[in-house]
Design an enzyme around this catalytic site. Structure first.
Site, short mmCIF file in Angstrom:
data_model
loop_
_atom_site.label_atom_id
_atom_site.label_comp_id
_atom_site.label_asym_id
_atom_site.label_seq_id
_atom_site.Cartn_x
_atom_site.Cartn_y
_atom_site.Cartn_z
N LYS A 28 14.39 9.62 -6.59
CA LYS A 28 14.29 8.86 -5.34
C LYS A 28 14.03 7.38 -5.61
O LYS A 28 14.68 6.51 -5.05
CB LYS A 28 13.18 9.47 -4.47
CG LYS A 28 13.04 8.83 -3.11
CD LYS A 28 12.50 9.81 -2.09
CE LYS A 28 11.04 10.17 -2.32
NZ LYS A 28 10.10 9.10 -1.92
N SER A 29 13.09 7.10 -6.51
CA SER A 29 12.75 5.70 -6.80
C SER A 29 13.97 4.96 -7.34
O SER A 29 14.27 3.83 -6.94
CB SER A 29 11.64 5.64 -7.85
OG SER A 29 10.45 6.17 -7.34
N GLN A 176 5.53 -0.04 -5.83
CA GLN A 176 6.23 -0.53 -4.64
C GLN A 176 5.93 -2.01 -4.41
O GLN A 176 6.83 -2.80 -4.13
CB GLN A 176 5.79 0.27 -3.41
CG GLN A 176 6.25 1.71 -3.46
CD GLN A 176 5.83 2.50 -2.24
OE1 GLN A 176 5.05 2.03 -1.41
NE2 GLN A 176 6.34 3.70 -2.12
N ASP A 330 2.59 11.07 -7.23
CA ASP A 330 3.16 11.94 -6.19
C ASP A 330 2.97 13.43 -6.50
O ASP A 330 3.39 14.28 -5.71
CB ASP A 330 4.66 11.65 -6.03
CG ASP A 330 4.89 10.26 -5.45
OD1 ASP A 330 4.01 9.75 -4.73
OD2 ASP A 330 5.96 9.68 -5.73
N LYS A 357 -0.47 7.85 1.50
CA LYS A 357 0.89 8.34 1.27
C LYS A 357 1.49 8.84 2.60
O LYS A 357 0.98 8.51 3.65
CB LYS A 357 0.87 9.42 0.18
CG LYS A 357 0.46 8.87 -1.19
CD LYS A 357 1.46 7.84 -1.70
CE LYS A 357 1.02 7.25 -3.03
NZ LYS A 357 1.87 6.11 -3.42
N ARG A 404 6.13 16.41 0.41
CA ARG A 404 5.54 16.99 -0.81
C ARG A 404 4.46 18.02 -0.48
O ARG A 404 4.22 18.95 -1.22
CB ARG A 404 4.99 15.90 -1.72
CG ARG A 404 6.08 14.94 -2.18
CD ARG A 404 5.71 14.17 -3.41
NE ARG A 404 6.50 12.97 -3.54
CZ ARG A 404 7.76 12.90 -3.99
NH1 ARG A 404 8.36 13.99 -4.39
NH2 ARG A 404 8.40 11.75 -4.05
C1 S3P Z 1 7.25 4.60 -5.68
C2 S3P Z 1 5.99 4.29 -6.07
C3 S3P Z 1 4.81 5.10 -5.73
C4 S3P Z 1 5.19 6.50 -5.23
C5 S3P Z 1 6.35 6.48 -4.30
C6 S3P Z 1 7.57 5.84 -4.94
C7 S3P Z 1 8.35 3.69 -6.04
O1 S3P Z 1 4.09 4.44 -4.72
O2 S3P Z 1 4.09 7.10 -4.61
O3 S3P Z 1 6.69 7.80 -3.90
O4 S3P Z 1 9.52 4.09 -5.97
O5 S3P Z 1 8.07 2.54 -6.42
P1 S3P Z 1 3.02 3.28 -5.10
O6 S3P Z 1 3.69 2.39 -6.05
O7 S3P Z 1 2.69 2.57 -3.83
O8 S3P Z 1 1.86 4.01 -5.69
#
Ligand code: S3P
Length: 452
Positions: A28-29, A176, A330, A357, A404
């Protein structure tokens, strides 16, 4: 509260071992980033293995609304014809990012660094999540933001064509927020510097380099010597490239833990992304006694991948250090399920970020275990689970719009004595389309469309 189209599910203990070979959907990321960077690149990008979950489809729609041409091809790859950095168009309508915090936060970096006005919103879960963490740094570029109280969506952004480059130290380790700042840095003339207190997933850095940007990463003394400084040279020319998306380790986590818990199981998970900043769950489960073999390690599309062979194992509780959290942020709900079936106590430390989350995951995970007869407590930011070989089950789980949590409840149900009722599994589509079908392919025997 489940919505009108809620999909309840009752999960019964697996009667036979799980077995077979499956490939879970794309990361996903990496999928969000591929669409965003491709939209900012010049020329065409071909993406294979893109996650076609609702969260990523929201990003695809947003990039279209900003003028990129995003199409799904007959061979199931995706093609993006980018507009170039600084060249995105003003969207005519509100950008609805659905359930996706990653889409909203990363996109904020793009919107703030273009001379356009935009409004972003999301579903009830996303509208409750904090956006201050991106508004605060991005405001320093000169862009202006108007949000609801507490920095919640809907959010109006008036971006700039000449934003100031940022030098920013992240108060929380968040990929993020780091990525939002790097995305804003693309359209600034000068160097953007982000310091993170602990290493977080580095897919943005990897993909920026892949598209032709100059990015350096150095260790710092922050966070007891675990910090990193990331530097990006502004206004690079990003050039459309092929991107191959590996399977998502965060999705693989669910069949993986299920196979550990259901006696006699042995499954293979193919081509799982094994970026070291994502593999905290595998490390933890191996410490707990899990039999997980990594085969055929290779690099695909610039990311390490491997096939995981997972055999049912007797697990023992462990102490999970706080500094491992960013590499498995996650995965705590499903780790808590594994801990429920492990003998002894598992203490998971430093989980404050779980509170923001898709649901308050500390509270919702505790509720998931409690209603199913598992002993669990919270001590400050730590979650402590006392497990055993048998878990009573029989509970009704409130998933709170959290994919999740829903999938973790399914895994718990496959191992528990009494059936587990889940109020709504519809949100699973945000990250793991085809979850039920894939779980049934390894023998989970989940009911398809049977009301609770
Ligand atoms: C993600 C970073 C994570 C994760 C999210 C996806 C990303 O969040 O929990 O599902 O794709 O950069 P945080 O960076 O805010 O911890």
């Amino acid at each position: 509260m489940p919505h009108a189209l809620a999909r309840p599910l009752v999960v019964r203990q697996a009667a036979t071992p799980l077995g077979g070979k499956i490939r879970v959907p794309g990361d996903k990321s990496i999928s969000h980033r591929a669409l965003m960077f491709a939209g900012l690149a010049q020329g065409d990008t071909r993406i294979t293995g893109l996650l076609e979950g609702e969260d990523v489809l929201r990003t695809a729609s947003a990039m279209r609304a900003l003028g990129a041409v995003v199409t799904r091809q007959a061979d199931e790859s995706w093609r993006v014809s980018g507009r170039g950095i600084g060249q995105l168009a003003e969207p005519e309508d509100v950008l609805d990012m659905g359930n996706s915090g990653t889409a909203a936060r990363l996109l904020a970096g793009i919107l703030a660094s273009h001379p356009i006005v935009s409004v972003m919103t999301g579903d009830a879960s996303l509208r409750g999540r904090p956006m201050r963490r991106v508004i605060d740094p991005l405001s320093l570029t000169g862009a202006s933001f108007t949000a609801r109280a507490g920095g919640r969506l809907p959010l109006c952004i008036a971006g700039l064509g000449e934003p100031k480059p940022l030098s920013y130290r992240l108060p929380v380790a968040s990929a993020q927020v780091k990525s939002a700042i790097l995305l804003a840095g693309l359209n600034t003339s000068g160097e953007t510097v982000v310091e993170e207190p602990a290493p977080t997933r580095d897919h943005s850095e990897n993909m920026l380099r892949h598209f032709g940007a100059e990015v350096s990463v150095e260790p710092t003394q922050a966070g007891h010597g675990r910090g990193r400084v990331i530097r990006l040279t502004g206004r690079p020319t990003l050039v459309g490239r092929d991107v191959s998306v590996p399977s998502d380790p965060s999705s693989a986590a669910f069949p993986l833990v299920a196979a550990l818990l259901v006696p006699g199981s042995c499954i293979t998970l193919e081509a799982v992304g094994l970026n070291p900043l994502r593999t905290g769950l595998i490390a933890t489960l191996i410490e707990m006694g899990a039999d997980i073999q990594v085969m055929n390690q290779r690099v695909e599309g610039g990311e390490p991948v491997g096939d995981l062979v997972v055999t049912a194992s007797a697990l023992t509780g462990v102490d999970v250090p706080a500094d491992r959290a960013p590499s498995m942020i996650d995965e705590y709900p499903v780790l808590a399920v594994a801990a429920a079936f492990a003998s002894g106590t598992t203490r998971m430390r430093g989980l404050e970020e779980l509170r923001v989350k898709e649901s308050d995951r500390l509270a919702s995970t505790v509720a998931l275990l409690t209603v199913n007869g598992v002993q669990v407590t919270v001590d400050g930011d730590d979650m402590i689970v006392t497990g055993g070989r048998s878990v009573p089950g029989g509970g009704r789980v409130a998933t709170q719009m959290d994919h999740r949590l829903a999938m973790s409840a399914v895994v718990l149900g496959l191992g528990a004595e009494k059936p587990v009722t889940i109020d709504d599994t519809s949100f699973i589509e945000t990250s793991f389309p085809g979850f039920t079908t894939l779980m049934n392919r390894i023998g989970a025997c989940l009911p398809v469309d049977v009301p609770a």
